[in-house]
Write an enzyme that holds these catalytic residues in place. Structure first.
Site, PDB file in Angstrom:
ATOM      1  N   ALA A  63     -11.168 -74.382 -24.574  1.00 54.60           N
ATOM      2  CA  ALA A  63     -11.904 -73.979 -23.611  1.00 54.60           C
ATOM      3  C   ALA A  63     -11.513 -74.300 -22.280  1.00 54.60           C
ATOM      4  CB  ALA A  63     -13.396 -74.095 -23.863  1.00 54.60           C
ATOM      5  N   GLY A 109     -10.385 -76.039 -29.439  1.00 55.95           N
ATOM      6  CA  GLY A 109     -10.236 -74.508 -29.284  1.00 55.95           C
ATOM      7  C   GLY A 109      -9.007 -73.919 -29.504  1.00 55.95           C
ATOM      8  N   GLU A 112      -8.417 -74.260 -33.176  1.00 55.35           N
ATOM      9  CA  GLU A 112      -9.302 -73.398 -33.660  1.00 55.35           C
ATOM     10  C   GLU A 112      -8.747 -72.000 -33.890  1.00 55.35           C
ATOM     11  OE1 GLU A 112     -13.690 -75.286 -33.567  1.00 55.35           O
ATOM     12  OE2 GLU A 112     -12.833 -74.469 -31.596  1.00 55.35           O
ATOM     13  N   GLU A 132     -13.454 -83.179 -30.266  1.00 57.09           N
ATOM     14  CA  GLU A 132     -14.848 -82.975 -29.757  1.00 57.09           C
ATOM     15  C   GLU A 132     -15.820 -84.042 -29.932  1.00 57.09           C
ATOM     16  OE1 GLU A 132     -13.035 -79.023 -30.287  1.00 57.09           O
ATOM     17  OE2 GLU A 132     -12.961 -80.735 -31.286  1.00 57.09           O
TER      18      GLU A 132
END
Length: 258
Positions: A63, A109, A112, A132
């Site tokens: 992100a 992300g 991911e 994270e």
């Protein structure tokens, strides 16, 4: 545009096109990724998709924190209230095979997103990580669940709990990716794999993908029963008949997705 889609020879190539931001995902990118997945799912002239990043440094670094502000709504409102038009990237789904061609950093992300894909291949320069916990958060875009399924408990825990990055060779060793090649060879490898998949019967490919995904959540007996049901559904399809005829006639089959 932050996300572009190019279609040729039954292959859709989705390019994260923000190299100046390491292909990080901002709200506009998220909306366009959703549109890209929908396009791949619904176009008859697309049988397989490739996802990659623009430039040479990054696949996707997750992100874009500079453009992703904290929501004003409570968690209860977001979780149980009316849904927005843009679904989280973690929920992207398509019945068609997706290949992640990881050409650089795949962090947070970005990793991911790669794990949403069915096949992952990487440039030798690629780096992977779920960092994270180092900033007081968790990989909440499916990362805690998909990494265990991708590489197994111990290697997943090492990545999740340490937040450390691994290189492409380590990703290959633990099964996070299937192939590692020189950066300049990655696009050709992705295209070669996609072309081989696109040459197969589309309905059979979709059924095989569905069985592999759903079967992993079922008992072996239930999975085998579902397999037989899918085989029965496909048995009289035009493509299966064409495949048998082509084999007998020693020619390439001409599959139509029917």
């Amino acid at each position: 545009m932050p996300v572009t889609v190019e279609v040729s020879d039954f292959i859709a190539t989705v390019i994260l096109n923000r190299p100046e931001a390491m292909n990080a995902i901002d709200p506009e990118s998220a909306a366009q990724l959703q549109a890209a997945w929908h396009e791949i799912s619904t176009r008859n002239d697309v049988r397989v998709g490739i996802v990659t990043g623009a430039g040479e440094r990054a696949f996707c670094t997750g992100a874009d924190l500079k453009k992703t502000m904290p929501p004003t709504e409570s968690f209860a409102e977001l979780h149980f209230g009316p849904k927005t038009d843009v679904a989280p990237v973690a929920t992207l789904r398509t019945p068609k095979p997706m290949i992640a061609a990881i050409n650089g950093f795949a962090l947070g992300g970005g990793l991911e997103l790669a794990m949403l894909c069915d096949i992952r291949i990487a440039a030798s320069s690629a780096m992977f990580g779920l960092p994270e916990v180092s900033i007081g958060s968790i990989p909440a875009g499916g990362g805690t669940q998909r990494i265990v399924r991708a590489v197994g408990q111990s290697d997943a825990m090492l990545m999740l709990l340490s937040g450390e990055r691994i290189d492409a060779q380590e990703a290959l060793r633990i099964g996070l990716v299937s192939r590692v090649v020189a950066p300049q060879d990655l696009p050709a490898l992705a295209r070669s794999i996609a072309s081989r998949i696109a040459a197969n019967a589309p309905l059979a490919v979709a059924a095989a993908k569905n069985l592999a995904q759903v079967g992993g959540e079922l008992s072996l007996a239930a999975g085998l029963e579902l397999e037989q049901q899918s085989f029965g559904i496909l048995r009289n399809s035009e493509d299966r008949i064409e495949g048998r005829r082509a084999f007998a006639e020693k020619r390439k089959p001409r599959f139509q997705g029917r």
